[in-house]
Design a protein around this motif. Structure first.
Motif, PDB file in Angstrom:
ATOM      1  N   ASP A 177      28.952  11.407 -41.806  1.00 22.42           N
ATOM      2  CA  ASP A 177      29.681  11.898 -42.973  1.00 22.42           C
ATOM      3  C   ASP A 177      30.871  12.769 -42.556  1.00 22.42           C
ATOM      4  OD1 ASP A 177      29.995  12.334 -45.784  1.00 22.42           O
ATOM      5  OD2 ASP A 177      29.089  14.312 -45.539  1.00 22.42           O
ATOM      6  N   MET A 178      30.766  13.424 -41.408  1.00 27.62           N
ATOM      7  CA  MET A 178      31.842  14.314 -40.951  1.00 27.62           C
ATOM      8  C   MET A 178      33.102  13.529 -40.594  1.00 27.62           C
ATOM      9  SD  MET A 178      30.806  17.307 -41.371  1.00 27.62           S
ATOM     10  CE  MET A 178      32.328  17.983 -40.743  1.00 27.62           C
ATOM     11  N   LEU A 226      31.776  13.960 -60.027  1.00 25.67           N
ATOM     12  CA  LEU A 226      31.544  14.759 -58.823  1.00 25.67           C
ATOM     13  C   LEU A 226      30.350  15.691 -58.996  1.00 25.67           C
ATOM     14  CD1 LEU A 226      32.525  15.335 -55.994  1.00 25.67           C
ATOM     15  CD2 LEU A 226      34.229  16.907 -56.927  1.00 25.67           C
ATOM     16  N   CYS A 272      27.077  15.495 -56.578  1.00 27.46           N
ATOM     17  CA  CYS A 272      26.582  16.648 -55.811  1.00 27.46           C
ATOM     18  C   CYS A 272      25.137  16.954 -56.186  1.00 27.46           C
ATOM     19  CB  CYS A 272      27.477  17.869 -56.027  1.00 27.46           C
ATOM     20  SG  CYS A 272      29.072  17.720 -55.178  1.00 27.46           S
ATOM     21  N   GLU A 278      23.144  14.244 -54.518  1.00 28.73           N
ATOM     22  CA  GLU A 278      23.140  14.410 -53.067  1.00 28.73           C
ATOM     23  C   GLU A 278      22.124  15.470 -52.650  1.00 28.73           C
ATOM     24  OE1 GLU A 278      26.962  14.883 -51.199  1.00 28.73           O
ATOM     25  OE2 GLU A 278      26.113  15.605 -49.330  1.00 28.73           O
ATOM     26  N   VAL A 279      22.141  16.595 -53.348  1.00 30.26           N
ATOM     27  CA  VAL A 279      21.206  17.665 -53.021  1.00 30.26           C
ATOM     28  C   VAL A 279      19.767  17.188 -53.239  1.00 30.26           C
ATOM     29  CG1 VAL A 279      20.398  19.924 -53.781  1.00 30.26           C
ATOM     30  CG2 VAL A 279      22.841  19.551 -53.367  1.00 30.26           C
ATOM     31  N   GLN A 303      18.882  14.549 -50.560  1.00 29.40           N
ATOM     32  CA  GLN A 303      18.810  15.265 -49.278  1.00 29.40           C
ATOM     33  C   GLN A 303      17.453  15.969 -49.163  1.00 29.40           C
ATOM     34  OE1 GLN A 303      20.292  15.592 -46.071  1.00 29.40           O
ATOM     35  NE2 GLN A 303      22.202  16.222 -47.035  1.00 29.40           N
ATOM     36  N   TYR A 335      14.563  15.131 -46.315  1.00 25.96           N
ATOM     37  CA  TYR A 335      14.174  16.121 -45.311  1.00 25.96           C
ATOM     38  C   TYR A 335      12.672  16.154 -45.057  1.00 25.96           C
ATOM     39  CZ  TYR A 335      18.659  18.554 -44.722  1.00 25.96           C
ATOM     40  OH  TYR A 335      19.933  18.871 -44.388  1.00 25.96           O
ATOM     41  N   ARG A 384      30.969  10.901 -52.852  1.00 23.37           N
ATOM     42  CA  ARG A 384      31.316  12.300 -53.062  1.00 23.37           C
ATOM     43  C   ARG A 384      32.548  12.676 -52.255  1.00 23.37           C
ATOM     44  NH1 ARG A 384      31.032  15.307 -48.748  1.00 23.37           N
ATOM     45  NH2 ARG A 384      28.801  14.957 -48.409  1.00 23.37           N
ATOM     46  N   THR A 441      36.043  13.654 -54.033  1.00 27.20           N
ATOM     47  CA  THR A 441      36.611  14.971 -53.748  1.00 27.20           C
ATOM     48  C   THR A 441      38.075  14.821 -53.350  1.00 27.20           C
ATOM     49  OG1 THR A 441      34.453  15.761 -52.991  1.00 27.20           O
ATOM     50  CG2 THR A 441      36.356  17.063 -52.346  1.00 27.20           C
ATOM     51  N   VAL A 482      41.260  16.247 -55.615  1.00 28.42           N
ATOM     52  CA  VAL A 482      42.232  17.195 -55.079  1.00 28.42           C
ATOM     53  C   VAL A 482      43.636  16.601 -55.163  1.00 28.42           C
ATOM     54  CG1 VAL A 482      43.004  18.351 -52.984  1.00 28.42           C
ATOM     55  CG2 VAL A 482      40.602  18.408 -53.612  1.00 28.42           C
ATOM     56  N   LYS A 529      25.939  15.935 -29.841  1.00 29.11           N
ATOM     57  CA  LYS A 529      25.054  16.364 -30.936  1.00 29.11           C
ATOM     58  C   LYS A 529      25.241  15.417 -32.120  1.00 29.11           C
ATOM     59  CE  LYS A 529      24.223  21.152 -29.914  1.00 29.11           C
ATOM     60  NZ  LYS A 529      25.088  22.256 -29.568  1.00 29.11           N
ATOM     61  N   TRP A 562      27.347  12.943 -33.586  1.00 28.45           N
ATOM     62  CA  TRP A 562      28.253  12.461 -32.548  1.00 28.45           C
ATOM     63  C   TRP A 562      27.500  11.999 -31.315  1.00 28.45           C
ATOM     64  CZ3 TRP A 562      29.667  16.815 -35.544  1.00 28.45           C
ATOM     65  CH2 TRP A 562      30.781  16.618 -36.372  1.00 28.45           C
TER      66      TRP A 562
END
Lengths: 685, 685
Positions: A207-208, A281, A285, A288-289, A292, A296, A316, A320, A324, A587, A590
């Motif tokens: 996602d990053m 959005l 969110c 997603e929460v 998630q 977990y 999301r 976003t 913007v 990590k 990555w």
């Protein structure tokens, strides 16, 4: 990652379709029956022959689950993105083996694995049916009746075509309703998995890195289509380019962009900016929460939730970026300037002046559209969706095909049932997590005292209610669904399945809202059709219509760009992937898979891996082949950079870029990492 | 984890305060000057002496950053939760050493580390000033004037008290405005860190186990207060119980519950259910996703964002629980039944009938309260908060103390400046991530065409604007803040700091909204004061007021409960912690720190670690000491179970439980894990 349409297209899609003026050099998602021949000749001195265009069109493939692809061998190999295949990889997975995470290589054709519910479409012909449609809609009808008449005319044309050709036949609305084309598709429903890399290679950086560049992703998966139990013989497939595309070279993208809104009026854009996108959005969110949290709990929860979670995170991040962009005062100002210039010309011409009404009509429907965002009963949860389809189908099937809700017409039956009877496993715990969150938002939107809310909750809180509905339902069983379809209305009415009963209690509201939405769409369709006419009258030319998840051709050049004062080169290589991994201390996200790290010494590290081009793409283009002038495969689209996220509303070729996996990178990975030389050698042959 | 108040109390807190009827056995957050002596005698045959009560009160400590604590030694040791200390641990941390994650043990007093901005309060006296306040508010004033008169009367009383005693003096509004008490506090501002465990021990199980039980958390941190550079000599501190509390034993909790809404009318509860909580939850999820994205970038980003992220996740989990509770139709039905029963009695009595108006008044203010949720300019971002305080302070200081906004009265100056001049590092990248998300939501709420939005964005998108404002501001420097305070209005007006100018451009709106909110609060205060009078008239008794982040005594018994048909025992042990780790394959967040794993063989594994009781607690109680009849320390509150999340609105003793760290567990950890025998031996002495 440009997420495909399909199960993750949560956005209640009013498909606005339209054409934009003041075009930039490489702008456009062009119709295959109306290619921008002059522009291509002027800009690139390229004159595509009809044969070239037909070959590209027939080599292109659409995934029903959302996304694009291409035929890349005579024996049925289909190349798409790993993230387009993710839905299937997820459905194939079990607690014992996770195809999405671990990847897969069929050791011989007999080990290729059938996807539970994929349908692939190959566009074979396009026919203009605008006159027939318009003739069927009398000009004195109110919006609801006019929508109904148009829908009926479409259904009749589609059925006729199906009867005549046996092909899937869809009437597509283009230019906001100014044109209607009949698209005929050959369908493939026996689709088998041949090869997929590990998710850590396909989605390296997670996602990053999503929507970023430079990128280093092997976002590719290979299927094979079968007919009569044998690999399909494919006449039109893409040859593999020897070296891929060079810097500055023109390339072409053939795929199915899902939806653009470039033709929207300023007022409609403001609805998106101030209402629709924020609403969506918030929804994303919250989901997603919730998912998630679900994921977990354990590695198995993670496996069950990851496809859903990925889809939500991807949307999301995209929304976003879009929001913007729209919130930038300069953006709306630019759009308004374009619009004002057109309106001045329209108002100055006595013959065109009446067109100005169309802008007002669009403005007038905005308040009700905003109101309809809230409190809908269209929950995107699997049990609920199945119940909805079963209940609606039983009722609709009692009417003549042309009077039904669009998706239940006879001509669409086969595709609908293919999906409805999918044997893919449904995970109750995940579904409860989803439905309870959606129910909770539903209560918020309507308020706890709303009669429909009181009925829907049946005295329980949203979590208990969701658990009861799903825990008591049998709709996860394909044979139960089949029986209900076969039993028709009587079976539905007799059913004690709580989810069937739940949707039945909401059915009237569902139909009411849908009817109202479709009437508003009709008003907009008529208005945008007028705006298109006005534009053609003023500017003397048509162009390309807004995207509709149908096949288009885009073009552009392989080209880097500048970001924060730095030059971003157009390519990355395998060496870059390892360097990127090292820069993040390997990590997650990555961390390249063991297969890569173990093969590093065997890989030709300077082989290009990903590249960018100025081609005009959007979500749905994921998996689109990128070809050169010779029509050879040079890459596969898998993402747009972050600067391209406003492309729904405005194309830009300064910093917006389409991101592809390079053809040479794919071949190198198959040979040097995945021990799949034989497969690599089939590509393009 | 019951999150402390303070920087994470995002909820714009209209403090409704009130008393609830139909009390359950262990219900109540009692005033120290009005303890439930009869109930305690009846239920537990316990008659607390005045000496007992005074000792507990004087041993209790309040953290300005939010949360509770206690004195536990004669030489100034203060025991609180790790999550209450988190704000300080985070502020002390640097890229080189992360106190929050790694923990800390001072090797001798000279190595204890001063917290940058903590203020600890010890309540030393309570005085009823209801008559003076009421006398100052003429009955014919409109809400704004009446609020102003009340605020002035409070400021005068506080200033008088400060002049006379030198103690921090706060007038507290109780029973929704039916009573006003003057609380005097001794302040400690030299507070030093003595010991903290690793976050993986304190918050073992992370967000997943938060609000769950069984738990296994060493959620404890020890500070020491200093006076004149030496450890403070503490007269009243808690002795350490030899064995802690036994099953079924009565225990007492002395702490500062932040806020309850048990006195709300049904209509006001519906505002929470349908508007305030959903609004807040959307906000939290948006912020959670944004800060999660920020933190993922690198370990250093993770360190910078973790305190903020934890606070948000904690609130999100709590609000989700509250919302689902309120959305349960039975919950509102129960509240409505209670209310109706009272109203029937009120209406049946000619002397009380006029009180019924009060319920209507509360209903009447709801629509405007809902409207005011949206589009506020109270951004919870550090630069902005500093600018806001500086600008407002300069203007307010020109007025007489009693006419100022409440937080700028002379008597509060010292505490305000202690926080305003905190030298804690501010991380610009984190602040940009926060402010840009908040600005984006601000644009959504008001719409991009709103004149204030246009002014606030100044032609940029929210991300660029946030980056410009923060990048150009000098307010991260304490001396710049000092100069601006010293320079007063002239300095503020001359300042070219973009954040100062930004708040100045929003100041008028901020004041307008605040004025309106305070007027609504005044209407509610007067109405709830009437409702309280009606209740006392009907039921013949007062009780405990809604929580106000002031000291209260709760009580209950150590007691397990039943969940999904299973018996949940009241205790866990160290052995359980290791088993819990093993059950999750030692994967994060279920990975105990090396210190624990390396000490396993030395630990007395059967020592109790956490336990539950029926005591009535809520957020803000975090860190509260739990004591036995003898007034000895037996544990420290750190959480409530998930069933207790609706305790804001309704107490329940069937399955709701307060969760504490056991006194013996703390001592065992210090001795056997943290090599801190010396410190362990100081506890209670």
């Amino acid at each position: 990652m440009s997420r495909p349409l399909g199960s993750h297209c949560y956005f209640s899609c009013l498909i606005w379709l339209f054409f934009t003026s003041l075009m930039l050099a490489d702008e456009g998602m062009w119709l295959f029956n109306d290619l921008p021949r002059e522009i291509l000749k002027q800009e690139y001195n390229f004159e595509p022959t009809q044969e070239w265009a037909d070959h590209i069109m027939l080599s292109s493939v659409r995934f029903s689950s959302g996304g694009s692809a291409s035929f890349v061998s005579s024996n049925g190999l289909v190349l798409t993105n790993h993230h387009v295949a993710a839905d299937t990889l997820h459905k194939l997975s079990t607690p014992e083996f996770n195809y999405y995470e671990n990847g897969f290589l069929a050791n011989g054709m007999e080990h290729e694995i059938k996807a539970p519910d994929l349908e692939l479409n190959q566009l074979v012909s396009i026919e203009d049916v605008t006159e027939r449609i318009n003739a069927a809609v009398a000009s004195d009808l109110d919006p609801e009746a006019s929508h109904q008449a148009r829908r009926a005319a479409m259904a009749v044309i589609e059925q006729e075509s199906l009867d005549k050709t046996g092909l899937r036949s869809d009437v597509i609305t283009l230019f906001g309703g100014a044109k209607y084309h009949l698209y005929r598709y050959k369908k493939y429903t026996d689709v088998r998995l041949v090869w997929a890399p590990e998710s850590t290679a396909a989605f390296f950086g997670g996602d990053m890195d999503n929507f970023e560049f430079p990128r280093y992703n092997m976002d590719v998966t290979i299927f094979r289509v079968y007919e009569d139990g044998k690999p399909a013989k494919i006449e039109h497939f893409l040859k593999w380019s020897e070296h891929g595309a060079g810097d500055g070279e023109v390339v072409f993208v053939s795929g199915n962009p899902a939806r653009t809104d470039r033709g929207l009026t300023t007022e409609a854009l403001k609805t998106l900016r101030d209402h629709s996108l924020p609403f969506y959005l918030d929804y994303l969110c919250r989901m997603e929460v919730a998912i998630q949290q679900f994921a977990y709990q354990s590695p198995e929860h993670q496996r069950r939730g990851q496809d859903e979670l990925f889809g939500i995170q991807n949307s999301r991040k995209a929304i976003t970026g879009m929001l913007v962009g729209l919130q930038d005062p300069q953006f709306i100002a630019e759009k308004a300037t374009q619009e004002d210039a057109l309106l001045v010309k329209v108002n100055a011409n006595l013959d065109l002046k009446h067109f100005a009404e169309a802008w007002k009509k669009v403005s007038e429907v905005q308040p009700e559209k905003i109101e309809l965002l809230n409190g809908g009963v269209d929950f995107r949860e699997r049990y609920y969706e199945i119940a909805k389809e079963l209940v609606l189908k039983a009722a609709e099937d009692q009417k003549p095909s042309e009077d039904r809700l669009r998706e239940f017409s006879d001509s669409g039956r086969e595709s609908l049932e293919h999906e409805l009877f999918s044997p893919a496993t449904i995970y109750d715990d995940l579904e409860v997590a989803k439905l309870s969150t959606m129910l909770s938002m539903f209560v918020e939107q309507r308020g706890g005292d709303d009669p429909l809310v009181i009925k829907a909750l049946n005295g329980k809180n949203p979590f208990e209610r969701a658990a009861k509905l799903i825990g008591g339902s049998q709709l996860n069983k394909v044979d139960v669904r089949r029986e209900l379809v076969e039993g028709g209305v009587a079976a539905i009415e007799a059913s004690t399945d709580p989810m069937i009963q739940f949707f039945r209690s909401l059915e009237a509201e569902y139909r009411k809202i849908r009817k109202r939405k479709e009437a508003l769409e009709e008003i907009e369709r008529q208005a945008y059709s007028q705006i298109e006419d006005a534009r053609v009258a003023v500017e003397g030319t048509s162009g390309y219509p807004d995207a509709t998840f149908t096949l288009r051709l885009s073009f552009g050049v392989v080209k880097g760009y500048e970001e924060d004062g730095r030059e971003v080169p157009p390519w990355t290589t395998f060496a870059g992937a390892f360097a990127h991994q090292a820069a993040h201390e390997a990590k997650e996200p990555w961390k390249l898979p063991p297969s890569w790290n173990e093969s590093e010494s065997r890989i030709d590290l300077e082989t290009p891996l990903n590249f960018v081009s100025t081609a005009d793409i959007i979500g749905g283009n994921s998996g689109s082949p990128v070809v050169n002038r010779a029509g050879e495969f040079v890459g596969i689209i898998f993402d747009g950079n972050i600067q391209s996220l406003t492309a729904d509303y405005l194309y830009d070729d300064e910093v917006s870029r389409a991101v592809s996996v390079h053809s040479s990178g794919i071949r190198e990975a198959l040979k040097s990492i995945y021990n799949a030389k034989e497969l690599a050698e089939q590509l393009g042959k």
